[in-house]
Motif scaffolding. Structure first.
Motif, PDB file in Angstrom:
ATOM      1  N   VAL A  29      -7.457   6.760   4.458  1.00 46.76           N
ATOM      2  CA  VAL A  29      -7.941   5.886   5.535  1.00 46.76           C
ATOM      3  C   VAL A  29      -7.423   4.463   5.355  1.00 46.76           C
ATOM      4  CG1 VAL A  29     -10.015   4.854   6.534  1.00 46.76           C
ATOM      5  CG2 VAL A  29      -9.976   7.286   6.001  1.00 46.76           C
ATOM      6  N   LEU A  30      -7.451   3.966   4.129  1.00 48.41           N
ATOM      7  CA  LEU A  30      -6.964   2.605   3.874  1.00 48.41           C
ATOM      8  C   LEU A  30      -5.464   2.495   4.127  1.00 48.41           C
ATOM      9  CD1 LEU A  30      -8.969   1.775   0.621  1.00 48.41           C
ATOM     10  CD2 LEU A  30      -9.395   0.896   2.917  1.00 48.41           C
ATOM     11  N   LEU A  31      -4.706   3.479   3.671  1.00 52.81           N
ATOM     12  CA  LEU A  31      -3.264   3.438   3.858  1.00 52.81           C
ATOM     13  C   LEU A  31      -2.868   3.622   5.314  1.00 52.81           C
ATOM     14  CD1 LEU A  31      -2.142   5.525   0.752  1.00 52.81           C
ATOM     15  CD2 LEU A  31      -1.888   3.067   1.069  1.00 52.81           C
ATOM     16  N   ALA A  32      -3.711   4.292   6.098  1.00 55.22           N
ATOM     17  CA  ALA A  32      -3.412   4.457   7.525  1.00 55.22           C
ATOM     18  C   ALA A  32      -3.424   3.122   8.263  1.00 55.22           C
ATOM     19  CB  ALA A  32      -4.412   5.415   8.161  1.00 55.22           C
ATOM     20  N   GLY A  33      -4.088   2.110   7.692  1.00 56.46           N
ATOM     21  CA  GLY A  33      -4.054   0.797   8.313  1.00 56.46           C
ATOM     22  C   GLY A  33      -2.658   0.228   8.410  1.00 56.46           C
ATOM     23  N   GLY A  34      -1.798   0.551   7.441  1.00 56.98           N
ATOM     24  CA  GLY A  34      -0.423   0.092   7.502  1.00 56.98           C
ATOM     25  C   GLY A  34       0.396   0.748   8.596  1.00 56.98           C
ATOM     26  N   LEU A  35      -0.062   1.899   9.077  1.00 61.07           N
ATOM     27  CA  LEU A  35       0.642   2.591  10.159  1.00 61.07           C
ATOM     28  C   LEU A  35       0.290   2.032  11.535  1.00 61.07           C
ATOM     29  CD1 LEU A  35       0.457   6.336   9.051  1.00 61.07           C
ATOM     30  CD2 LEU A  35       2.516   4.948   9.264  1.00 61.07           C
ATOM     31  N   VAL A  36      -0.964   1.682  11.744  1.00 60.95           N
ATOM     32  CA  VAL A  36      -1.421   1.297  13.085  1.00 60.95           C
ATOM     33  C   VAL A  36      -1.360  -0.203  13.326  1.00 60.95           C
ATOM     34  CG1 VAL A  36      -2.908   3.312  13.161  1.00 60.95           C
ATOM     35  CG2 VAL A  36      -3.843   1.154  12.356  1.00 60.95           C
ATOM     36  N   VAL A  37      -1.312  -1.012  12.270  1.00 63.80           N
ATOM     37  CA  VAL A  37      -1.407  -2.454  12.470  1.00 63.80           C
ATOM     38  C   VAL A  37      -0.184  -3.001  13.201  1.00 63.80           C
ATOM     39  CG1 VAL A  37      -0.457  -2.882  10.147  1.00 63.80           C
ATOM     40  CG2 VAL A  37      -1.773  -4.664  11.312  1.00 63.80           C
ATOM     41  N   VAL A  53       6.725   2.158   7.227  1.00 64.22           N
ATOM     42  CA  VAL A  53       7.492   3.095   6.398  1.00 64.22           C
ATOM     43  C   VAL A  53       6.912   3.149   4.985  1.00 64.22           C
ATOM     44  CG1 VAL A  53       9.781   3.610   5.454  1.00 64.22           C
ATOM     45  CG2 VAL A  53       9.561   2.770   7.789  1.00 64.22           C
ATOM     46  N   LEU A  54       6.454   2.013   4.483  1.00 66.49           N
ATOM     47  CA  LEU A  54       5.809   1.992   3.171  1.00 66.49           C
ATOM     48  C   LEU A  54       4.537   2.834   3.176  1.00 66.49           C
ATOM     49  CD1 LEU A  54       5.544   0.893   0.266  1.00 66.49           C
ATOM     50  CD2 LEU A  54       4.377  -1.099   1.241  1.00 66.49           C
ATOM     51  N   ALA A  55       3.772   2.772   4.260  1.00 72.88           N
ATOM     52  CA  ALA A  55       2.566   3.588   4.362  1.00 72.88           C
ATOM     53  C   ALA A  55       2.899   5.076   4.366  1.00 72.88           C
ATOM     54  CB  ALA A  55       1.797   3.212   5.627  1.00 72.88           C
ATOM     55  N   VAL A  56       3.933   5.457   5.119  1.00 80.40           N
ATOM     56  CA  VAL A  56       4.355   6.867   5.139  1.00 80.40           C
ATOM     57  C   VAL A  56       4.863   7.280   3.768  1.00 80.40           C
ATOM     58  CG1 VAL A  56       5.984   8.500   6.159  1.00 80.40           C
ATOM     59  CG2 VAL A  56       4.856   6.797   7.599  1.00 80.40           C
ATOM     60  N   HIS A  57       5.602   6.383   3.122  1.00 80.80           N
ATOM     61  CA  HIS A  57       6.148   6.677   1.795  1.00 80.80           C
ATOM     62  C   HIS A  57       5.024   6.873   0.769  1.00 80.80           C
ATOM     63  CE1 HIS A  57       9.332   6.642  -1.210  1.00 80.80           C
ATOM     64  NE2 HIS A  57       8.615   5.805  -1.935  1.00 80.80           N
ATOM     65  N   THR A  58       3.961   6.112   0.895  1.00 81.47           N
ATOM     66  CA  THR A  58       2.844   6.227  -0.046  1.00 81.47           C
ATOM     67  C   THR A  58       1.951   7.421   0.276  1.00 81.47           C
ATOM     68  OG1 THR A  58       2.868   3.807  -0.190  1.00 81.47           O
ATOM     69  CG2 THR A  58       0.997   4.936  -1.157  1.00 81.47           C
ATOM     70  N   LEU A  59       1.827   7.748   1.563  1.00 79.28           N
ATOM     71  CA  LEU A  59       0.995   8.871   1.970  1.00 79.28           C
ATOM     72  C   LEU A  59       1.692  10.208   1.835  1.00 79.28           C
ATOM     73  CD1 LEU A  59      -0.681   7.451   5.194  1.00 79.28           C
ATOM     74  CD2 LEU A  59      -1.898   8.280   3.185  1.00 79.28           C
ATOM     75  N   GLY A  60       2.971  10.230   1.460  1.00 82.17           N
ATOM     76  CA  GLY A  60       3.746  11.459   1.422  1.00 82.17           C
ATOM     77  C   GLY A  60       3.232  12.444   0.394  1.00 82.17           C
ATOM     78  N   PRO A  61       3.713  13.718   0.478  1.00 87.95           N
ATOM     79  CA  PRO A  61       3.234  14.753  -0.442  1.00 87.95           C
ATOM     80  C   PRO A  61       3.690  14.546  -1.874  1.00 87.95           C
ATOM     81  CG  PRO A  61       5.028  15.578   0.909  1.00 87.95           C
ATOM     82  CD  PRO A  61       4.675  14.237   1.444  1.00 87.95           C
ATOM     83  N   ASP A  62       4.715  13.718  -2.097  1.00 90.26           N
ATOM     84  CA  ASP A  62       5.217  13.508  -3.455  1.00 90.26           C
ATOM     85  C   ASP A  62       4.508  12.382  -4.178  1.00 90.26           C
ATOM     86  OD1 ASP A  62       7.036  15.506  -3.030  1.00 90.26           O
ATOM     87  OD2 ASP A  62       8.592  14.137  -2.311  1.00 90.26           O
ATOM     88  N   ARG A  63       3.421  11.835  -3.565  1.00 89.10           N
ATOM     89  CA  ARG A  63       2.713  10.728  -4.208  1.00 89.10           C
ATOM     90  C   ARG A  63       2.046  11.217  -5.486  1.00 89.10           C
ATOM     91  NH1 ARG A  63      -2.605   8.959  -3.626  1.00 89.10           N
ATOM     92  NH2 ARG A  63      -2.903  10.446  -1.930  1.00 89.10           N
ATOM     93  N   TYR A  64       2.284  10.505  -6.578  1.00 87.12           N
ATOM     94  CA  TYR A  64       1.678  10.873  -7.864  1.00 87.12           C
ATOM     95  C   TYR A  64       1.422   9.590  -8.618  1.00 87.12           C
ATOM     96  CZ  TYR A  64       0.815  13.332 -12.219  1.00 87.12           C
ATOM     97  OH  TYR A  64       0.242  13.819 -13.351  1.00 87.12           O
ATOM     98  N   ASP A  65       0.159   9.255  -8.788  1.00 81.70           N
ATOM     99  CA  ASP A  65      -0.214   8.004  -9.431  1.00 81.70           C
ATOM    100  C   ASP A  65      -0.529   8.273 -10.889  1.00 81.70           C
ATOM    101  OD1 ASP A  65      -2.538   5.334  -8.599  1.00 81.70           O
ATOM    102  OD2 ASP A  65      -0.965   5.501 -10.081  1.00 81.70           O
ATOM    103  N   PHE A  79      -4.898  -2.085   4.067  1.00 83.18           N
ATOM    104  CA  PHE A  79      -3.687  -1.427   3.572  1.00 83.18           C
ATOM    105  C   PHE A  79      -3.341  -1.899   2.168  1.00 83.18           C
ATOM    106  CE2 PHE A  79       1.106  -1.315   3.655  1.00 83.18           C
ATOM    107  CZ  PHE A  79       1.200   0.047   3.411  1.00 83.18           C
ATOM    108  N   ALA A  80      -3.528  -3.195   1.898  1.00 80.30           N
ATOM    109  CA  ALA A  80      -3.268  -3.711   0.556  1.00 80.30           C
ATOM    110  C   ALA A  80      -4.222  -3.094  -0.461  1.00 80.30           C
ATOM    111  CB  ALA A  80      -3.395  -5.234   0.555  1.00 80.30           C
ATOM    112  N   VAL A  81      -5.489  -2.892  -0.079  1.00 81.17           N
ATOM    113  CA  VAL A  81      -6.438  -2.237  -0.981  1.00 81.17           C
ATOM    114  C   VAL A  81      -6.011  -0.796  -1.246  1.00 81.17           C
ATOM    115  CG1 VAL A  81      -8.839  -1.501  -1.258  1.00 81.17           C
ATOM    116  CG2 VAL A  81      -8.328  -3.747  -0.286  1.00 81.17           C
ATOM    117  N   GLY A  82      -5.560  -0.098  -0.203  1.00 84.60           N
ATOM    118  CA  GLY A  82      -5.063   1.259  -0.404  1.00 84.60           C
ATOM    119  C   GLY A  82      -3.855   1.315  -1.313  1.00 84.60           C
ATOM    120  N   LEU A  83      -2.956   0.338  -1.191  1.00 83.33           N
ATOM    121  CA  LEU A  83      -1.806   0.286  -2.098  1.00 83.33           C
ATOM    122  C   LEU A  83      -2.251   0.004  -3.531  1.00 83.33           C
ATOM    123  CD1 LEU A  83       0.761  -1.741   0.061  1.00 83.33           C
ATOM    124  CD2 LEU A  83       0.843   0.698  -0.484  1.00 83.33           C
ATOM    125  N   TRP A  84      -3.267  -0.812  -3.691  1.00 86.57           N
ATOM    126  CA  TRP A  84      -3.791  -1.084  -5.030  1.00 86.57           C
ATOM    127  C   TRP A  84      -4.356   0.178  -5.663  1.00 86.57           C
ATOM    128  CZ3 TRP A  84      -3.991  -5.381  -8.206  1.00 86.57           C
ATOM    129  CH2 TRP A  84      -4.856  -5.311  -9.303  1.00 86.57           C
TER     130      TRP A  84
END
Length: 332
Positions: free
Chosen positions: A65-73, A255-267, A124-129
């Motif tokens: 939900v937080l990362l989706a903010g980068g898509l719609v803003v 694009v950063l939001a899509v890149h972070t939300l992608g299936p290859d995300r591994y933190d 979005f910044a909180v989601g990236l954090w």
């Protein structure tokens, strides 16, 4: 005295078939069944697994939900100022900046646009954090979000003759105009730095795109600033240059939001692999005599029940490892 069996032809040894995957699976199942579990221990472990799985699911949903903010803003901010600019009399999108829409009787619409864009960017910044590859990059995006909010708190001074009746350039800037310019520049510099910071942990293609976006955003924003300072060759297209620059920024954030939300995300900070995890991809978990794929996560890497994982080495052998300290009794 004759030794029994001496001189008697012995039958050939029976050939041993190579160990197959089914045989390894049966051996693993036997090892699991050998572990003595009391009903209390099974119930306690099951409750613990369910609670941690639910917590992990909630964390993932919050991140999405937080990362989706980068898509719609970006689209929301762009559509709002385009519609408002088209409805304003004497407003020229090719010449006047977006911030000038916050002036006049209907300035509240662009002020609200700045507030919504700033809050979505901050989320979005909180989601990236929480889920992104760089904390420094998340902080820089947060500074960009605060710069957007400052545009609502401190309106700009009239620029390039808008609103009507104002000079092309004020002789003395107001305090709120100076704060608007300074805080906006801080946000622009922060976003440019974020493009370079986020380019580091990605692939080559992502790094090239991110660096190019940072360079183009900084260059176009500098040209727009020169145009609003009444540079003769640029003043007529200052608004267009600023819109190109802002579009580059919003596109990169999306694009950063899509890149972070992608299936290859591994933190690796939140989901560290265990010592038994030697291969990429989902870890193979053994529990209850069955094999199933388990995605790495806090609930899976710390407490997934009795068995923690399967070791797969170069020879593709499988071994069961019981959680340390567990001896068939309910854990503390």
């Amino acid at each position: 005295m004759r030794t029994p069996g001496l001189g008697v032809k012995q039958p050939p040894p029976t050939p041993v078939a190579p160990r197959t995957a089914a045989a390894r699976s049966r051996k693993r199942d036997l090892a699991i069944s050998a572990i003595s579990l009391t009903p209390e221990a099974v119930r306690h472990v099951s409750i613990r697994i369910d609670a941690q799985s639910a917590s992990t699911y909630v964390d993932v949903m919050v991140d999405q939900v937080l990362l989706a903010g980068g898509l719609v803003v970006g689209p929301l901010f762009t559509l709002t100022y385009l519609a408002e600019g088209a409805a304003r009399a004497h407003y020229k999108p090719l010449r006047h900046p977006v911030s000038c829409l916050a002036l006049g009787e209907r300035g509240w619409t662009q002020t609200a646009n700045f507030i919504v864009a700033g809050l979505l960017s901050l989320a979005f910044a909180v989601g990236l954090w929480r889920a992104g590859p760089s904390h420094w990059g998340a902080l820089l995006v947060g500074v960009w979000a605060l710069g957007m909010l400052s545009g609502a708190i401190f309106p700009t001074d009239p620029v390039s003759g808008y609103p009507p009746g104002t000079p092309e350039r004020l002789e003395h800037s107001t305090r709120q105009g100076v704060l608007h310019t300074l805080l906006s520049m801080v946000g622009f510099v922060a976003l440019t730095a974020a493009c370079f910071v986020f380019a580091w942990p990605g692939t080559r293609g992502w790094a090239i795109y991110s660096v190019a976006s940072g360079v183009l955003f900084a260059a176009t924003m500098a040209l727009a600033a020169a145009a609003f300072a009444q540079k003769e060759r640029l003043v007529a297209v200052g608004g267009l240059i600023q819109r190109v620059s802002v579009t580059i920024a919003w596109t990169w954030l999306a694009v950063l939001a899509v890149h972070t939300l992608g299936p290859d995300r591994y933190d690796h900070r939140h989901y560290p692999p265990t010592r038994n995890h030697r291969c990429r991809g989902p870890r193979r978990d053994v529990r209850g005599g069955r094999r199933r794929a388990v995605q790495p996560g806090p609930a899976n890497s710390r407490s997934l029940g009795v068995v923690r994982g399967v070791r797969r080495g170069p020879a593709r052998r499988s071994a069961v490892r019981v959680r340390p300290g567990y001896r068939g009794q309910a854990p503390p």
